[in-house]
Structure formats: C-alpha cells, structure tokens
Design an enzyme around this catalytic site. Structure first.
Site, PDB file in Angstrom:
ATOM      1  N   SER A  84       0.918  -1.299   0.066  1.00  0.00           N
ATOM      2  CA  SER A  84      -0.117  -0.113  -0.023  1.00  0.00           C
ATOM      3  C   SER A  84       0.710   1.134  -0.053  1.00  0.00           C
ATOM      4  O   SER A  84       1.381   1.525  -0.953  1.00  0.00           O
ATOM      5  CB  SER A  84      -0.727  -0.045   1.221  1.00  0.00           C
ATOM      6  OG  SER A  84      -2.002   0.924   1.050  1.00  0.00           O
ATOM      7  N   ASP A 327      -3.406   6.517  -2.861  1.00  0.00           N
ATOM      8  CA  ASP A 327      -2.041   5.759  -2.302  1.00  0.00           C
ATOM      9  C   ASP A 327      -1.606   4.713  -3.140  1.00  0.00           C
ATOM     10  O   ASP A 327      -2.271   4.179  -4.643  1.00  0.00           O
ATOM     11  CB  ASP A 327      -2.152   5.253  -1.004  1.00  0.00           C
ATOM     12  CG  ASP A 327      -3.202   4.209  -0.649  1.00  0.00           C
ATOM     13  OD1 ASP A 327      -3.914   3.765  -1.527  1.00  0.00           O
ATOM     14  OD2 ASP A 327      -2.977   3.550   0.380  1.00  0.00           O
ATOM     15  N   ASP A 329      -1.702   1.485  -3.373  1.00  0.00           N
ATOM     16  CA  ASP A 329      -2.824   0.359  -3.886  1.00  0.00           C
ATOM     17  C   ASP A 329      -4.279   1.016  -4.172  1.00  0.00           C
ATOM     18  O   ASP A 329      -5.133  -0.001  -4.204  1.00  0.00           O
ATOM     19  CB  ASP A 329      -2.717  -0.856  -2.659  1.00  0.00           C
ATOM     20  CG  ASP A 329      -3.441  -0.451  -1.546  1.00  0.00           C
ATOM     21  OD1 ASP A 329      -3.282   0.743  -1.260  1.00  0.00           O
ATOM     22  OD2 ASP A 329      -3.560  -1.363  -0.739  1.00  0.00           O
ATOM     23  N   ASN A 427      -6.539  10.143   6.670  1.00  0.00           N
ATOM     24  CA  ASN A 427      -5.593   9.521   5.597  1.00  0.00           C
ATOM     25  C   ASN A 427      -6.298   9.212   4.303  1.00  0.00           C
ATOM     26  O   ASN A 427      -5.814   8.807   3.370  1.00  0.00           O
ATOM     27  CB  ASN A 427      -4.678   8.482   6.101  1.00  0.00           C
ATOM     28  CG  ASN A 427      -5.476   7.097   6.134  1.00  0.00           C
ATOM     29  OD1 ASN A 427      -6.513   6.858   5.693  1.00  0.00           O
ATOM     30  ND2 ASN A 427      -4.926   6.328   7.268  1.00  0.00           N
ATOM     31  N   PRO A 566       1.789   2.974  18.121  1.00  0.00           N
ATOM     32  CA  PRO A 566       3.065   1.975  17.442  1.00  0.00           C
ATOM     33  C   PRO A 566       2.007   1.903  15.984  1.00  0.00           C
ATOM     34  O   PRO A 566       0.753   1.382  15.913  1.00  0.00           O
ATOM     35  CB  PRO A 566       2.881   0.831  18.102  1.00  0.00           C
ATOM     36  CG  PRO A 566       1.879   0.509  19.168  1.00  0.00           C
ATOM     37  CD  PRO A 566       1.437   2.111  19.210  1.00  0.00           C
ATOM     38  N   GLY A 568       0.960  -0.111  12.583  1.00  0.00           N
ATOM     39  CA  GLY A 568       0.667  -1.306  12.436  1.00  0.00           C
ATOM     40  C   GLY A 568       0.969  -1.615  10.962  1.00  0.00           C
ATOM     41  O   GLY A 568       0.855  -2.722  10.483  1.00  0.00           O
TER      42      GLY A 568
HETATM   43  C1  G16 Z   1      -3.583   0.685   6.613  1.00  0.00           C
HETATM   44  C2  G16 Z   1      -5.037   0.438   6.847  1.00  0.00           C
HETATM   45  C3  G16 Z   1      -5.580   1.900   7.212  1.00  0.00           C
HETATM   46  C4  G16 Z   1      -4.714   2.642   8.147  1.00  0.00           C
HETATM   47  C5  G16 Z   1      -3.432   2.580   8.087  1.00  0.00           C
HETATM   48  C6  G16 Z   1      -2.583   2.953   9.273  1.00  0.00           C
HETATM   49  O1  G16 Z   1      -3.411   1.559   5.345  1.00  0.00           O
HETATM   50  O2  G16 Z   1      -5.457   0.087   5.907  1.00  0.00           O
HETATM   51  O3  G16 Z   1      -6.937   1.645   7.577  1.00  0.00           O
HETATM   52  O4  G16 Z   1      -5.239   3.809   8.481  1.00  0.00           O
HETATM   53  O5  G16 Z   1      -2.797   1.378   7.713  1.00  0.00           O
HETATM   54  O6  G16 Z   1      -1.289   2.731   9.290  1.00  0.00           O
HETATM   55  P1  G16 Z   1      -0.483   2.667  10.597  1.00  0.00           P
HETATM   56  O7  G16 Z   1      -0.824   1.446  11.725  1.00  0.00           O
HETATM   57  O8  G16 Z   1       0.811   2.416  10.008  1.00  0.00           O
HETATM   58  O9  G16 Z   1      -0.694   4.012  11.221  1.00  0.00           O
HETATM   59  P2  G16 Z   1      -2.763   1.176   4.225  1.00  0.00           P
HETATM   60  O10 G16 Z   1      -3.293   2.306   3.097  1.00  0.00           O
HETATM   61  O11 G16 Z   1      -1.431   1.295   4.253  1.00  0.00           O
HETATM   62  O12 G16 Z   1      -3.020  -0.252   3.581  1.00  0.00           O
END
Ligand code: G16
Length: 615
Positions: A84, A327, A329, A427, A566, A568
């Site tokens: 992503s 973004d 993806d 975002n 943190p 994810g």
């Molecule tokens: C992913 C999730 C989103 C989330 C984002 C947060 O985005 O699909 O819902 O807002 O991660 O990322 P972090 O935990 O790093 O703050 P994506 O677009 O990277 O898949």
C-alpha cells in the site's frame, strides 16, 4: 492489447485434494522463517515487511486462504499482494473474506499461528486442524473425504517483487487443491470487489453482480452517471470551470493505470450522450514515472500537508484547481488544490466524511423529514481533526464514534452501529456502508412515491440514494469510487474545492514518526487517544498538553491534543498533535517525539524540533 482494455484473470482449476504431507512440508521448508524475524505480526492491514522477509509468510498464506475458503464451505476469498502506502522495498498481504471485507478477526489468529509455526511439522499440524474444522463444518461437501471446494482470488500491486510473491501464493493455494483466480495487477479495492461479487448470495440485491474488471468499472460509471443525471433537473447540477478537469496523482502505483482504463467508460458515456457533468480526467504519476509513494500519493500529501511532486511529462502546465492523490494500492484518496495565491489546501478523509454524510443526510430528509427511519453516523479515528468532529456533531448533527485506527475497526464500527455508516480515516481511507434498514427504507419510499412527479424533490432524493450502494464500494475503502462519489456530490451541490474547504477550518496539526528498538513497548487504550504503557509517557504527554493549553490560553476553546501509537504497517511509532496554532502543534509533536525517544528506547540521535513551512 490496447492499454485501456481491462485484463482477464487467469484461472487455475483445483480439485480440493491437497498434496501429500511430505510435498506440502517440502514447499514450506523451502521457504524458512528468516532468522531476523522473531514473530510475524498481523498489523493494521495484514502482514507487511521488507519484501525479502516475506516468502515464508506468503507460502503459508497461500495454504491458509485455501483453508479459509474451505472453512466457509467453498465461498471465495482473496489475497492482495501489496504494501500500500509503504516505500517500494516493502511488501505485504491483505486478506479478503467472502463478504469482500477484511478477514474475520478470529481467523487472523489462525493466520498468525500458521505464519509463525517454527517448522513444517508444526505448520502441518495446524493445517490438519484447520482442514478438520472445514470438513466438520461442511460434512455434506466432504463425503468423499476431500475438502469442500476452495477458491482463492489473487491480486497484486505494481511493486517489482509482487509477481514472484504472488507466484508463491498461487503455488501454495494450488498445492491445497484450491482453484486460483489470478487477477494480475489490480487495486486493492478491485480485488475486494471481485471477492464480494464472486459470492453473489452475500451481495445486496440492488447491486448488479459483476465479478470482473470491466464489471467493476461499469457498475461504478453507470451509478455515477445516474447520480449526475439527477442534477439536470431541480436544483444544483452545474459544473464550475474550477472542477472541469480532475487531475489524479496515482502515486506512481496501480491506481494510475486503472483510472486510465476507467477513461474508456467515460468515453462510452460521452458517446451515449451523457455529457452533463462529466469532468475531464487527467492522470499523472503512472507506475515507473517516479518512485512509488515517494513525495507523491495520498500518504505523502496528507501526512506532510504538501502538494505531490508531479513526475509525469504530461503534468507540465496542468491546472491545480482540482486534484486528488491516491495511495500505492488505490484504497485511499485525498483532494487538494492550489488557490489563486498559490497556497496549497488539503481536503482529507475528515472533509470527505463531512461532505458525504451531510449529502446523504440531506437526501434522506427530503423523504423522511424527521430523520428517524434510518440511523446515520460517522466513524472516525483519533487522527480526525477536532474541527471535523465538532462540525459533524454540531452542524451536520450526526452521530460520531471514534474507533481504533485501521479499516478493519472503523468498518466494523460503521456496520455495527449504523444503518448508513460513513467511515473515513483522516488519511483518506473510507467508504459508506448501507445496512438492511436502508434498503427497506428505499423499497418503502419507492412504493410510496410511485406515480408522483419525477421532478418532485423526494423523488430526486430517492433516485440519488438508490444508486449509492453500487457507486460506493461496499467491501472496503476505494480511491476511485470515493473520488467519483465526491465529484458527483460537488457537481450536485454546485461547489468547487474552495467552497467545500470553507465548511470549517482544520485545527493546525502535525504528524511525525519516531524509530524505536521495539515499538510494542507502547500500548494504548481502545481508541488510541491515550498511551497505557509506558505509564510515564502518558503522564508526560498530558503535562505537555496542559502546558500548551495554558500557553495558548485555550480555556473555553478546543484544547491542544496529542497522542502516540505504534504503527501497524511500518517499523515506527506515530505521533499526532493538534493545537490552536501551527507553532503549538509543531511544538507539541516535537515534545512527544523527544519523550518517545527517551522513554521508549529511541534509535539514533534524539529528534530535532519540527517546524512547518507552509506553501
Ligand atoms: C493501513 C490501513 C488503514 C490505516 C493505516 C494505518 O493503510 O488499511 O486503515 O489507517 O494502515 O497505518 P499505521 O498503522 O501504520 O498508522 P494502508 O493504506 O497502508 O493499507
């Protein structure tokens, strides 16, 4: 093939008979867990790591997706290979359950166990447990001892390492005897759409079942055109010159190629005489024109609050009055523009939530003035700008819930709490979910309004509301579908981006990230507004917020706010701060970064103070 033609998936037929244990074990052993990984974790949106660390997970997830499909009695599931918004060296996997949404939370645990099984012996034990579960759950389908039918859809983004990683998933799912449908390069929301449409019995009846790329474009385009057409009668329905060309920054990723294919449908609509309201779509930042997500795309634009770099030659002299950024993806979108003085303005997911929820609520009230028949609401996260939450509560007068970051949490909350649940993370990741009560409402309004004049306002509202579930991706956030929805609403309202931006002013905010040795030392409360460990961190953050409130004399007004969590998806701790001045937000974020570095095992030199230079 013409570059605008949708591609056809490649189908590998399966027979529901897994390879013998020895062969499965050989496949697993050929892709061992790297020594640098102590434990793979299922982050905000699935597994996400530097690509070289992923073959082990991807083989096991190929097996896992087949078993997930079997456990659902042959309902079709999906795996999307993408990291992503992350930088090009990273990759990852997002898993789609049979309803098209994210993988069921209980099965996330099985996925993590299988990914982390220390060797093939332990992995096989888990595979047998999950196989037995699937057989036990569907005894009719397994009378001959075979697993129920298994179907796995695979999609991938444009990263250079996505094809070999996809090949591993395909090989492993086929080793389980699953039928694999390889869609090649697609956006994440497209893959989710294919899965949702493949399981037709789970699809709301008002959405035509179209499980392929051209179907994806056509459903969206037809409902978009139908929505635009409601603007040619009654009020609204004028396209301002400032919205006649929509410039799309594709983040140098998959979204750019797909919007380009969507142009074909626009051409068809024009040929069929649908000219009112269609903007010219001008896509920039195609794959290969610049580094993926670097200084461009939704993540950069929203986090840095800066315009994207335009890598394409065709971007020379392009109008910056009406722009979007996807973004990597294409599951997130934000809007932005440059005003006459050259100043940059961002319209993020919060602004989209405000625009979309107020539009839907206005239309519902044209049919049901009391607003009681259908419960509407918005789900935001801690990142939502305080001004947007106040606007939603006080002006739109809608319900607001704050959920944990991540589509899987906001989606679940919207689904659980509302008949029409709008969720958008700041975002730009979001969609609108329509529940059974909404469809009942539409059916009864349809019956009641039948025979009344077509131009009657309630009738127009009904026509608008009826097309929304097909236009708005019901499985997951979708940059393309959200972009079309926003464009149609702006057209119907007769607004451009500056009118929309003026609805409310964002509180100045700052986002940053800090590297620490182990980000799991930080834990937070449920909606991530406060850190629960280390205890000293939240005490110090609170003191910093209180001091800023005194400094800004914030009594009675919005209070400065700061939280940390943190990530994810990346190896970092995220920081968010907002205050009444940009200087205050910068200073609060800087202080939080220093605290994280000091109290949570920061890596490298202590962070330097942040200073925002506005364009
Ligand atoms: C992913 C999730 C989103 C989330 C984002 C947060 O985005 O699909 O819902 O807002 O991660 O990322 P972090 O935990 O790093 O703050 P994506 O677009 O990277 O898949």
């Amino acid at each position: 093939m013409h570059r605008n033609m949708p591609t056809s998936p490649k189908i590998y037929h399966g027979n529901s008979t897994p390879l013998a244990d020895a062969e499965l074990a050989a496949l697993i052993d050929a892709h061992p867990k790297p020594s640098s990984i102590s434990e793979y974790s299922y982050g905000t949106a699935g597994f996400r790591y530097e690509a070289g660390l992923l073959p082990c997970v991807f083989v096991r997830m190929g097996i896992f997706t087949a078993l997930r499909s079997a456990s659902l009695g042959g309902e079709e599931v999906g795996a999307m290979i993408t990291a992503s918004h992350n930088a090009e060296p990273d990759n990852g996997m997002k898993l789609a359950d049979s309803h098209g949404g994210m993988l069921d939370a209980a099965w996330e645990e099985h996925a993590v166990s299988l990914a982390n099984a220390p060797d093939s012996k332990h992995a096989l034990a888990l595979i047998h447990t999950l196989s037995d579960y699937a057989k036990g759950n569907h005894p009719d389908a397994t009378a001959d001892g075979r697993l129920p039918k298994m179907v796995v859809h695979i999609g991938r983004d444009t990263r250079s390492h996505s094809p070999p990683l996809a090949a591993l998933v395909i090989r492993a799912a086929r080793a389980m005897g699953a039928t694999v449908i390889d869609h090649g390069e697609v956006s994440t929301p497209m893959l989710h759409h294919f899965v949702m449409h493949a399981n037709g019995h789970l699809l709301p009846s008002s959405i035509p079942q179209r499980c392929n790329e051209s179907g994806y474009y056509e459903i969206m385009a037809m409902s978009y055109a139908a929505l635009l057409r409601t603007g040619t009668v009654g009020s609204g329905g004028k396209r301002l010159p400032t919205t006649s060309t929509l410039v799309i920054d594709g983040a140098c990723g998959i979204g750019a190629s797909k919007v380009d294919k969507f142009q074909r449908i626009f051409a068809k609509l024009r040929a069929e005489g649908c000219t009112t309201g269609l903007p010219v779509l001008h896509t920039v930042n195609f794959p290969g024109e610049g580094p993926l997500n670097e200084e461009c795309g939704a993540e950069f634009v929203q986090k840095q609050q800066l315009p994207p770099k335009l890598y394409s030659k065709s971007a020379a002299g392009v109008s910056k009055e009406y722009m979007t950024s996807f973004d990597g993806d294409a599951d997130r979108v934000v809007f932005h523009f440059e005003d006459k003085s050259g100043k940059f303005h961002l319209l993020d997911g919060d602004k989209i939530a405000v625009l979309v929820s107020s539009f839907i609520q206005d239309e519902l009230r044209c049919i049901d003035p009391d607003g009681k028949a259908v419960k509407c609401g918005v789900v935001q996260t801690a990142y939502a700008n305080g001004s947007s939450t106040l606007y939603l509560k006080n002006v739109v007068k809608t319900n607001v819930i704050i959920a944990k970051t991540g589509v899987k949490f906001v989606h679940a909350a919207a689904h659980h709490h509302f008949d029409v649940g709008v969720y958008f993370e700041a975002n730009g990741h979001g969609t609108v979910l329509f529940g059974p009560k909404f469809y009942d409402f539409i059916a009864s309004a349809d019956a009641r309004l039948r025979g009344t004049p077509r131009h009657n306002r309630a009738n127009i509202a009904l026509r608008r509301l009826r097309v929304l579930p097909a236009l708005v991706n019901q499985s997951v956030g979708d940059a393309m579908s959200d972009m079309m929805l926003v464009d149609a609403i702006l057209f119907l309202r007769g607004w451009d981006l500056s009118t929309w931006a003026r609805l409310y002013s964002d509180m100045p905010s700052k986002q940053a990230k800090v590297k620490v040795a182990d980000r799991t030392v930080i834990t937070t409360n449920d909606n991530e507004t406060a850190a629960t460990a280390p205890v000293a961190l939240q005490i110090a953050l609170q003191a910093a917020m209180d001091a800023m409130a005194t400094q800004e004399n914030a009594d009675g007004g919005p209070k400065p706010r700061c939280f940390v969590r943190p990530s994810g998806t990346e190896d970092a701790v995220r920081v968010y701060a907002e205050a009444n001045t940009q200087k205050g937000a910068d200073s609060l974020a800087s202080e939080a970064m220093v605290l994280i570095h000091k109290l949570c095992g920061g890596v490298g030199e202590p962070p330097q103070p942040l200073i925002t230079n506005r364009l």
